[in-house]
Design a protein around this motif. Structure first.
Motif: not given
Lengths: 96, 246
Positions: B75-95
């Motif tokens: 959205m920044g490529r269009a000059g639009v600021r957003m009410p958003l924050e980005s966070f890492p969300l983790q997942a993991l997988v066993s044998e």
């Protein structure tokens, strides 16, 4: 886990801290003078930078004091930490 | 608080994505992978006229941005600021192991989320980091926190070995509900802010977003989920609807 250099206590593990989000957001002096969009921008809109971001941290399980930091949100590495009230450092000279 | 949902189940996310991709392809949709949007082009009037990509320009009067954790960047490529924050969300997988866990278990109290895939892997969902990040990896203590809770509840899993882990970037709105609708730029639409949820909403979300883009007005279902709600103050009071701590 990040290693965060508290300006008062030195490097400590991340679990001693809380992140307070984007820094240098100042509460408008006269909220009533703003229109709804400007107030929404203050409350809710964030730059959410992919790159170097200035953000607030509090050393909640240490000295309990707030400070600011420059961190690269792609690598998560801290460029520097600095005191509340100080202007945002130039990222190019801040790398430590 | 506890509950057992006997009708509950799981859907294989890869198969869902493949199914949608094949059906869209059969309908004549072009899916161009490994192609980054580098700019959103606008007319003098401000309306959208196309997108610039690493593989060339695409002229269009309507653009739908569905970029999950990178919505603010696009959205920044269009000059639009957003009410958003980005966070890492983790997942993991066993044998993989023989079937041992015939349900999905989720506990908010101790923050555990675990199921077993058809291939036999234990699939474990951890939380988000406390800071915004596009690193696509999270802190080890975040996944350790979930693993400790799981091993406390199911000591038999304490000898399992994890095969892989990853961090997906999730975009979170201030009221934890998505934004599906118009933007201040004519012709530019956005479907974002699904946070740590969204997969199960894919069919409905896609349907109402297609409606919104085709008609230029929201479907009654997504009408409240506007970007404008952060200006009017009519936030969505469903922060706990996903039953996951955001």
């Amino acid at each position: 886990m990040l290693l965060i250099a508290c300006p008062y206590c030195g490097p400590r593990p991340e679990i001693e801290f809380r992140c307070g989000g984007e820094a240098h957001l100042s509460r408008p002096a006269e909220p009533a003078a703003l229109d709804d969009q400007a107030w929404a921008e203050y409350l809710f809109y964030r730059n959410n930078v992919r790159g170097v971001q200035a953000e607030r941290w509090v050393h909640s399980h240490g000295c309990a004091r707030w400070f600011n930091a420059l961190r690269d949100t792609v690598s998560d590495s801290f460029l520097t930490t600095y005191l509340m009230g100080q202007p945002r450092p130039d990222p190019s000279s801040a790398r430590n | 608080m506890r509950g057992l949902q006997r009708r509950g189940g799981v859907a294989r996310h890869d198969a869902v994505a493949w199914g949608y991709a094949r059906a869209a392809d059969a309908l004549g949709v072009d899916i161009i992978q490994n192609c980054e949007v580098t700019g959103i082009e606008r007319r003098a009037s401000g309306a959208v006229s196309g997108v610039e990509t690493t593989r060339g320009r695409i002229g269009t009067s309507r653009v739908g941005v569905v970029a999950a954790g990178h919505t603010s960047v696009i959205m920044g490529r269009a000059g639009v600021r957003m009410p958003l924050e980005s966070f890492p969300l983790q997942a993991l997988v066993s044998e993989p192991v023989k079937p041992v866990f015939p349900c999905v278990l989720m506990s908010n109290a101790v923050h555990a989320y675990i199921s077993q895939s058809d291939k036999g892997e234990l699939v474990i969902g951890a939380g988000t980091d406390q800071y915004t990040s596009y690193s696509q990896q999270g802190g080890l203590h975040i996944s350790a926190h979930t693993l400790e809770a799981i091993c406390e509840l199911f000591p038999q899993f304490s000898r399992m070995r994890m095969l892989r882990s990853w961090g997906g970037i999730v975009d979170v709105t201030p009221d934890r509900s998505p934004i599906i609708g118009k933007t201040p730029i004519p012709g530019l639409f956005v479907n974002c802010g699904w946070g740590t949820g969204g997969f199960k909403a894919t069919p409905g979300s896609g349907h109402v977003f297609a409606w919104t883009m085709a008609k230029g007005e929201p479907h009654p279902i997504n009408a409240p989920f506007t970007l404008d709600r952060f200006r009017t103050g009519r936030l969505i009071d469903e922060a706990a609807a996903a039953a996951v701590a955001h």
